[in-house]
Design a protein around this motif. Sequence first.
Motif, PDB file in Angstrom:
ATOM      1  N   GLY A 192      20.606 -36.043  25.285  1.00  0.00           N
ATOM      2  CA  GLY A 192      20.440 -35.375  26.560  1.00  0.00           C
ATOM      3  C   GLY A 192      21.783 -35.247  27.247  1.00  0.00           C
ATOM      4  O   GLY A 192      22.805 -35.709  26.737  1.00  0.00           O
ATOM      5  N   THR A 203      16.155 -32.727  30.129  1.00  0.00           N
ATOM      6  CA  THR A 203      15.307 -33.272  29.070  1.00  0.00           C
ATOM      7  C   THR A 203      16.086 -34.251  28.206  1.00  0.00           C
ATOM      8  O   THR A 203      17.232 -33.983  27.835  1.00  0.00           O
ATOM      9  CB  THR A 203      14.751 -32.140  28.181  1.00  0.00           C
ATOM     10  OG1 THR A 203      13.939 -31.278  28.979  1.00  0.00           O
ATOM     11  CG2 THR A 203      13.917 -32.696  27.038  1.00  0.00           C
ATOM     12  N   VAL A 204      15.457 -35.362  27.896  1.00  0.00           N
ATOM     13  CA  VAL A 204      15.957 -36.301  26.898  1.00  0.00           C
ATOM     14  C   VAL A 204      14.992 -36.260  25.727  1.00  0.00           C
ATOM     15  O   VAL A 204      13.771 -36.400  25.913  1.00  0.00           O
ATOM     16  CB  VAL A 204      16.067 -37.728  27.468  1.00  0.00           C
ATOM     17  CG1 VAL A 204      16.420 -38.721  26.357  1.00  0.00           C
ATOM     18  CG2 VAL A 204      17.112 -37.784  28.577  1.00  0.00           C
ATOM     19  N   GLN A 231       9.874 -35.987  23.714  1.00  0.00           N
ATOM     20  CA  GLN A 231      10.882 -35.753  24.739  1.00  0.00           C
ATOM     21  C   GLN A 231      10.282 -36.028  26.105  1.00  0.00           C
ATOM     22  O   GLN A 231       9.066 -36.079  26.256  1.00  0.00           O
ATOM     23  CB  GLN A 231      11.391 -34.312  24.675  1.00  0.00           C
ATOM     24  CG  GLN A 231      10.309 -33.278  24.934  1.00  0.00           C
ATOM     25  CD  GLN A 231      10.771 -31.861  24.696  1.00  0.00           C
ATOM     26  OE1 GLN A 231      11.464 -31.577  23.721  1.00  0.00           O
ATOM     27  NE2 GLN A 231      10.401 -30.952  25.585  1.00  0.00           N
TER      28      GLN A 231
END
Length: 313
Positions: A192, A203-204, A231
């Motif tokens: 991210g 978003t990760v 995610q």
Amino acid sequence: MNTLLLRCIWILITFAFFNINLYAQLCPPDPEAPQPTLNCNAAPIVCELQNFCSTLPPDNSFPDIGVGGCPGFSALNNPAYFSFIATNSTLSITVVFANCTNNNPGIQLAVLTTCPGAGGQMTAVPGTCWQDCNATGGSQTISGSTFIIGQQYWFVLDGCSGSVCEYQIVQAIGIEAPSLEGQEPYDVDLEGPTVVCPGETFTVAITNGIFANEFSWDDPFLGPTNTVLPQISITIPDGQPDGPYTVCLEDADNPCSESLTELNPGYTGACFTFNVVQIGETDVGPFPLCLGQTYTRDGFNFTPGSQGTFTAD
């Protein structure tokens, strides 16, 4: 000679009778197996589709929406949805169907990449569309080689113009019971942005494929959060103080195997650290500037290293 002729006739009659019965009833449904649904959002995630037998629902009330990427697949009428997690990039499904009823008997098949709400457009995986709306029975194999391992998909069978058909999924290659054993993500597997602004959403994501459809996270601002994709979307509150913050994946699960923490009692999860910075002033926008990020404006790139006023000369 007469005896031999009678034996041959008996064999032919027996063979024809046997095949007629096979056609008349493909195989008995298994009430213990996960049952498909009319709505893809409620579709069961299946661990095995080999030799599944059923009948398309006699319900033509589904909204008539098409499937993108499927020529001629202009409407869904009485669909039956399954969901699965791809365990291979190449997948094939073979379906036998019989006893289709309606003025336009037949069946249509597709594997979908998304499951939209009612009235939304659906998109098929390339190569997985097929339809025959002029047959009361037959068989077909659909296949594709662009599946993403660990991603959730939806397999749909639908009767042409609401045709009700018996069907048997005689083979499903690439749809096996997905196991989480040996799939523990660690810190290096999360990706991210490392610098974000207050008010920004980012978003990760988990970068390696994982056979799960439920992920448990610890959001630094919201606390425990579950997602169905690998995610998490994080929104930085307005006015959030500068500093490092950490989001952690704590567990993952699917209906076909134990969770990561059950399989690996010593697993402590995976974490990703990002830095929140304040928004600087600017005369080249207006648009917000995050310290440490690179921006392109009026044909040149710049990376603000401190707060201040930035002007295009």
